[in-house]
Write an enzyme that holds these catalytic residues in place. Sequence first.
Site, mmCIF file in Angstrom:
data_model
loop_
_atom_site.group_PDB
_atom_site.id
_atom_site.type_symbol
_atom_site.label_atom_id
_atom_site.label_comp_id
_atom_site.label_asym_id
_atom_site.label_seq_id
_atom_site.Cartn_x
_atom_site.Cartn_y
_atom_site.Cartn_z
ATOM 1 C CE LYS A 158 -4.379 -2.186 2.129
ATOM 2 N NZ LYS A 158 -5.113 -1.542 3.117
HETATM 3 C C1 LIG Z 1 -6.312 -1.821 4.113
HETATM 4 C C2 LIG Z 1 -7.428 -1.629 4.305
HETATM 5 C C3 LIG Z 1 -7.182 -1.512 5.920
HETATM 6 C C4 LIG Z 1 -6.356 -2.200 6.824
HETATM 7 O O1 LIG Z 1 -5.352 -1.186 6.730
HETATM 8 P P1 LIG Z 1 -4.380 -2.129 7.191
HETATM 9 O O2 LIG Z 1 -3.271 -1.334 7.704
HETATM 10 O O3 LIG Z 1 -4.133 -3.286 6.304
HETATM 11 O O4 LIG Z 1 -4.564 -2.373 8.622
HETATM 12 C C5 LIG Z 1 -8.246 -0.683 6.212
HETATM 13 N N1 LIG Z 1 -9.435 0.317 4.915
HETATM 14 C C6 LIG Z 1 -9.507 -0.576 4.110
HETATM 15 C C7 LIG Z 1 -10.309 0.875 2.621
HETATM 16 C C8 LIG Z 1 -7.403 -0.737 3.241
HETATM 17 O O5 LIG Z 1 -7.423 -0.874 1.801
#
Ligand SMILES: *Cc1c(COP(=O)(O)O)cnc(C)c1O
Length: 408
Positions: A177
């Site tokens: 991400k």
């Molecule tokens: C990945 C994601 C999360 C959670 O984030 P993490 O860092 O993986 O805990 C929450 N909301 C959305 C829309 C995501 O894509």
Amino acid sequence: MSYRPDRELPPTAGLPLAMGDLRARPGKRLTDAAAALLDVPATQLECSGTASLIVSLLALKELAPNRQEVVMPAYTCPLVPMAVRKAGLIPRLCDLAPGQFDMDSERLDAACGDATLAVLPTHLAGRIADVATSVAIARRAGAFVIEDAAQALGARHDGKSIGMLGHAGFFSLAAGKGLSIYEGGLLVASDPDLRARLARVSAEHVPRRPLWELRRGIELAGYAALYRPRGLRWAYGDPLRRALRRGDLVAAAGEDFGPDIPFHRVGRWRERVGATAIDRLPGFLRTTARQAMRRLPRLQAIEGLHVFSDRPGDEGTWPYFLIAMPDEATRDAALSRLWHAGLGVGRLFIHALPDYAYLGAMKGDDDVANARDFAACTLTVSNSPWIDDGTFEHICAVLEALVVRSRA
Ligand SMILES: *Cc1c(COP(=O)(O)O)cnc(C)c1O
């Protein structure tokens, strides 16, 4: 189907780590560097986007102890309702507007009331959600707005970082991400009193867990070594292909989350790695945005296919293209040709939230037809710089032929 490509392209454009990042020496803090990048007064580091959401909910709960419900889109990451429950609160689903990832504004209005603690407008795929509508509806109900900006670090609306349009917002630093420290999250808030509260709640509730941090350190080193087309083949592509052969789509999309959400402090070494790598993020975001602007017209020219892009005032980021196909059969035909092939084509969340068996029943789960439609018709095409023009054209040609055939 024992097909195995010799290169594996990542499903999203994550910033690759350099080995030098791992030798980072003490210097500036990641939180300060992120604040400078986003033009915000401060950021707060947590061990995941999910943990950031938990901390923000615990803080808002102190301000409105009688409010129990958190309203979210019925199509989002399954970790979101899990975080709400972990904070001792009740998830309430709101269906999407038809063909959009934004919540339907009439349903949102109906879902909000005296019990609502917070509303979670959600930015997906670097695209910017309609936060203003959530703010107006939440304000009438006396509720807060937390922007889920997990997928959109660096995106802006009217020149302002997302996350600062509501009361609080969070970004994910998970693998793939954007900027990653393997797992991490950044919290932002516009009001200084709320920022102080978030910091205190974190200091009070988030424990040190040296074994978790050791594990994350090893995973981060592995990520630095393998996040490239050869390494991803066995770190990402082979498990994906095994899950697809089993027909386990939830595992294929990496959404087979266990019930325990890790909740611990991020150690200094991982923070330093992030603080070093973040210097390359602005350039990386520019490169991927330029590539997206060059490639978007080719996708948009395919009649019958909808590619999500920026609306007026938006300056989104471009980790991947989010694409709605004309119907589920056409989408599935595209995936059967492309998902296993190492080309960076895949899916966002597999289901609308009520259809993950492990989440169980939730308020509002009886009215999610648009969310189910969105899950059924969308696919994603990576915007990683490793996808060369020939590969991109091949993907477009496959999509185009299938859309043409669906109209015949
Ligand atoms: C990945 C994601 C999360 C959670 O984030 P993490 O860092 O993986 O805990 C929450 N909301 C959305 C829309 C995501 O894509």
